[in-house]
Design a protein around this motif. Structure first.
Motif, PDB file in Angstrom:
ATOM      1  N   LEU A  96      93.936  43.529  64.114  1.00  0.00           N
ATOM      2  CA  LEU A  96      95.022  42.519  64.640  1.00  0.00           C
ATOM      3  C   LEU A  96      96.215  42.532  63.887  1.00  0.00           C
ATOM      4  CD1 LEU A  96      93.132  39.420  66.093  1.00  0.00           C
ATOM      5  CD2 LEU A  96      94.619  40.722  67.495  1.00  0.00           C
ATOM      6  N   ASP A  97      96.105  42.603  62.507  1.00  0.00           N
ATOM      7  CA  ASP A  97      97.115  42.593  61.487  1.00  0.00           C
ATOM      8  C   ASP A  97      97.944  43.797  61.553  1.00  0.00           C
ATOM      9  OD1 ASP A  97      96.437  40.322  60.246  1.00  0.00           O
ATOM     10  OD2 ASP A  97      95.289  41.205  58.629  1.00  0.00           O
ATOM     11  N   VAL A  98      97.119  45.094  62.113  1.00  0.00           N
ATOM     12  CA  VAL A  98      98.074  46.244  62.149  1.00  0.00           C
ATOM     13  C   VAL A  98      98.517  46.136  63.324  1.00  0.00           C
ATOM     14  CG1 VAL A  98      97.655  48.919  62.224  1.00  0.00           C
ATOM     15  CG2 VAL A  98      96.310  47.724  60.539  1.00  0.00           C
ATOM     16  N   LEU A  99      98.052  45.767  64.319  1.00  0.00           N
ATOM     17  CA  LEU A  99      98.755  45.668  65.850  1.00  0.00           C
ATOM     18  C   LEU A  99      99.930  44.873  65.841  1.00  0.00           C
ATOM     19  CD1 LEU A  99      95.602  45.279  68.250  1.00  0.00           C
ATOM     20  CD2 LEU A  99      96.817  47.445  67.848  1.00  0.00           C
ATOM     21  N   GLU A 100      99.767  43.801  64.810  1.00  0.00           N
ATOM     22  CA  GLU A 100     100.927  43.042  64.661  1.00  0.00           C
ATOM     23  C   GLU A 100     102.160  43.500  63.936  1.00  0.00           C
ATOM     24  OE1 GLU A 100     100.417  39.217  63.227  1.00  0.00           O
ATOM     25  OE2 GLU A 100     102.432  38.274  63.886  1.00  0.00           O
ATOM     26  N   GLU A 101     101.885  44.460  62.815  1.00  0.00           N
ATOM     27  CA  GLU A 101     102.934  45.455  62.275  1.00  0.00           C
ATOM     28  C   GLU A 101     103.592  46.459  63.389  1.00  0.00           C
ATOM     29  OE1 GLU A 101     100.938  47.313  58.926  1.00  0.00           O
ATOM     30  OE2 GLU A 101     100.148  45.638  58.154  1.00  0.00           O
ATOM     31  N   LEU A 102     102.654  46.782  64.188  1.00  0.00           N
ATOM     32  CA  LEU A 102     103.052  47.661  65.122  1.00  0.00           C
ATOM     33  C   LEU A 102     104.114  46.844  66.428  1.00  0.00           C
ATOM     34  CD1 LEU A 102      99.792  49.980  65.579  1.00  0.00           C
ATOM     35  CD2 LEU A 102     102.091  50.480  64.232  1.00  0.00           C
ATOM     36  N   GLY A 103     104.307  45.688  66.317  1.00  0.00           N
ATOM     37  CA  GLY A 103     104.623  45.136  67.445  1.00  0.00           C
ATOM     38  C   GLY A 103     103.894  44.632  68.765  1.00  0.00           C
ATOM     39  N   LEU A 104     102.528  45.076  68.870  1.00  0.00           N
ATOM     40  CA  LEU A 104     101.965  44.977  69.988  1.00  0.00           C
ATOM     41  C   LEU A 104     101.384  43.230  70.201  1.00  0.00           C
ATOM     42  CD1 LEU A 104     100.133  48.157  69.774  1.00  0.00           C
ATOM     43  CD2 LEU A 104     101.506  47.509  71.648  1.00  0.00           C
ATOM     44  N   VAL A 105     101.082  42.875  69.044  1.00  0.00           N
ATOM     45  CA  VAL A 105     100.902  41.435  68.950  1.00  0.00           C
ATOM     46  C   VAL A 105     101.584  40.558  68.107  1.00  0.00           C
ATOM     47  CG1 VAL A 105      98.406  41.719  69.819  1.00  0.00           C
ATOM     48  CG2 VAL A 105      98.885  41.333  67.441  1.00  0.00           C
ATOM     49  N   ARG A 106     101.720  39.241  68.035  1.00  0.00           N
ATOM     50  CA  ARG A 106     102.618  38.573  67.230  1.00  0.00           C
ATOM     51  C   ARG A 106     101.684  37.097  67.043  1.00  0.00           C
ATOM     52  NH1 ARG A 106     108.505  38.113  66.097  1.00  0.00           N
ATOM     53  NH2 ARG A 106     108.407  37.350  64.101  1.00  0.00           N
ATOM     54  N   HIS A 107     101.623  36.552  65.910  1.00  0.00           N
ATOM     55  CA  HIS A 107     100.976  35.335  65.828  1.00  0.00           C
ATOM     56  C   HIS A 107     101.692  34.194  65.417  1.00  0.00           C
ATOM     57  CE1 HIS A 107     101.281  35.724  61.293  1.00  0.00           C
ATOM     58  NE2 HIS A 107     101.269  34.486  61.408  1.00  0.00           N
ATOM     59  N   ALA A 108     101.452  33.172  66.021  1.00  0.00           N
ATOM     60  CA  ALA A 108     101.856  31.839  65.568  1.00  0.00           C
ATOM     61  C   ALA A 108     100.938  30.841  65.135  1.00  0.00           C
ATOM     62  CB  ALA A 108     102.650  31.275  67.148  1.00  0.00           C
ATOM     63  N   HIS A 109     101.216  29.470  65.156  1.00  0.00           N
ATOM     64  CA  HIS A 109     100.243  28.829  64.547  1.00  0.00           C
ATOM     65  C   HIS A 109      99.921  27.502  65.385  1.00  0.00           C
ATOM     66  CE1 HIS A 109      99.463  30.974  60.712  1.00  0.00           C
ATOM     67  NE2 HIS A 109     100.701  30.956  60.783  1.00  0.00           N
ATOM     68  N   GLY A 110      98.730  27.160  65.628  1.00  0.00           N
ATOM     69  CA  GLY A 110      98.548  25.892  66.528  1.00  0.00           C
ATOM     70  C   GLY A 110      98.755  24.761  65.613  1.00  0.00           C
ATOM     71  N   PRO A 111      98.727  23.371  66.036  1.00  0.00           N
ATOM     72  CA  PRO A 111      99.105  22.253  65.237  1.00  0.00           C
ATOM     73  C   PRO A 111      98.014  22.134  64.002  1.00  0.00           C
ATOM     74  CG  PRO A 111      98.380  21.870  67.331  1.00  0.00           C
ATOM     75  CD  PRO A 111      98.558  23.329  67.743  1.00  0.00           C
ATOM     76  N   ASP A 112      96.826  22.593  64.279  1.00  0.00           N
ATOM     77  CA  ASP A 112      95.893  22.789  63.350  1.00  0.00           C
ATOM     78  C   ASP A 112      95.969  23.965  62.193  1.00  0.00           C
ATOM     79  OD1 ASP A 112      95.038  24.549  64.822  1.00  0.00           O
ATOM     80  OD2 ASP A 112      93.179  23.968  65.188  1.00  0.00           O
ATOM     81  N   GLY A 113      96.965  24.721  62.497  1.00  0.00           N
ATOM     82  CA  GLY A 113      97.343  26.029  61.777  1.00  0.00           C
ATOM     83  C   GLY A 113      96.588  27.148  62.039  1.00  0.00           C
ATOM     84  N   ARG A 114      95.719  26.833  63.062  1.00  0.00           N
ATOM     85  CA  ARG A 114      94.978  28.082  63.512  1.00  0.00           C
ATOM     86  C   ARG A 114      95.928  29.088  64.118  1.00  0.00           C
ATOM     87  NH1 ARG A 114      91.362  26.508  68.488  1.00  0.00           N
ATOM     88  NH2 ARG A 114      93.333  26.451  69.308  1.00  0.00           N
ATOM     89  N   GLU A 115      95.597  30.364  63.943  1.00  0.00           N
ATOM     90  CA  GLU A 115      96.506  31.336  64.392  1.00  0.00           C
ATOM     91  C   GLU A 115      96.243  31.652  65.879  1.00  0.00           C
ATOM     92  OE1 GLU A 115      95.666  34.932  61.852  1.00  0.00           O
ATOM     93  OE2 GLU A 115      97.516  34.165  60.392  1.00  0.00           O
ATOM     94  N   GLU A 116      97.230  31.862  66.682  1.00  0.00           N
ATOM     95  CA  GLU A 116      97.327  32.180  68.045  1.00  0.00           C
ATOM     96  C   GLU A 116      97.925  33.524  67.936  1.00  0.00           C
ATOM     97  OE1 GLU A 116      97.141  27.761  70.093  1.00  0.00           O
ATOM     98  OE2 GLU A 116      98.986  28.771  69.981  1.00  0.00           O
ATOM     99  N   TYR A 117      97.518  34.463  68.778  1.00  0.00           N
ATOM    100  CA  TYR A 117      98.262  35.707  69.073  1.00  0.00           C
ATOM    101  C   TYR A 117      99.011  35.856  70.447  1.00  0.00           C
ATOM    102  CZ  TYR A 117      95.775  37.100  64.947  1.00  0.00           C
ATOM    103  OH  TYR A 117      95.420  37.167  63.582  1.00  0.00           O
TER     104      TYR A 117
END
Ligand SMILES: [Zn+2]
Ligand SMILES: [Zn+2]
Ligand SMILES: [Zn+2]
Length: 161
Positions: free
Chosen positions: A79-100
């Motif tokens: 997922l980290d690499v796919l994010e670098e490639l722009g295919l996914v992007r993460h944000a954070h829920g109210p508890d800090g949990r990563e959402e893609y």
């Protein structure tokens, strides 16, 4: 055994033509030194079938249903690499949990209601004044896709506590 049968049936069914941005995914991962393993291919298939937001834990769960040998750390590293490639992007829920977000259409932040658990997008235009003020007063460039605001939605705020 059953899982293997399901997996082969799954890959045999013609899928709706995937977004072209997934097409070169295999080569792009290889260019980053990641081998194209069955687990990575499965993750990419699951992502290509996903709309909207999904947590890392949910992704691991979906992969596990199709391949019980799924290793969470492999999913997260990919997922980290796919994010670098722009295919996914993460944000954070109210508890800090990563959402893609899969193939994010536009950059947006998130509102989370602590009353009903609802969540809504913050569009760039809505954040424009804050973005401009931070840039003007602090020289700070805000990453809107990382902005999560907790509070209460109109419905919950109108209800007596
Ligand atoms: Zn983050
Ligand atoms: Zn609410
Ligand atoms: Zn979002």
């Amino acid at each position: 055994m059953i899982d293997q049968e399901q997996a082969s049936t799954r890959s045999a069914t013609p899928r709706p033509s995937p977004d072209p941005r997934w097409a070169s995914c295999r080569e792009q991962l290889r260019a980053r030194g990641l081998r194209w393993t069955p687990q990575r291919r499965l993750l990419v298939e699951v992502l290509a079938d996903t709309a909207g937001h999904i947590t890392g834990a949910e992704l691991v769960e979906r992969c596990r249903v199709l391949d019980p040998a799924t290793i969470p750390s492999t999913v997260y590293r990919t997922l980290d690499v796919l994010e670098e490639l722009g295919l996914v992007r993460h944000a954070h829920g109210p508890d800090g949990r990563e959402e893609y977000h899969v193939l994010p259409r536009t950059e947006h932040g998130h509102l989370h209601c602590s009353g009903c658990g609802g969540s809504w997008d913050i569009e760039r235009a809505e954040a424009a004044e804050l973005v401009a003020a931070l840039r003007r007063d602090r020289g700070f460039e805000m990453d809107l896709s990382h902005l999560t605001i907790s509070g209460r939605c109109a419905g919950c705020a109108a209800r007596p506590a």
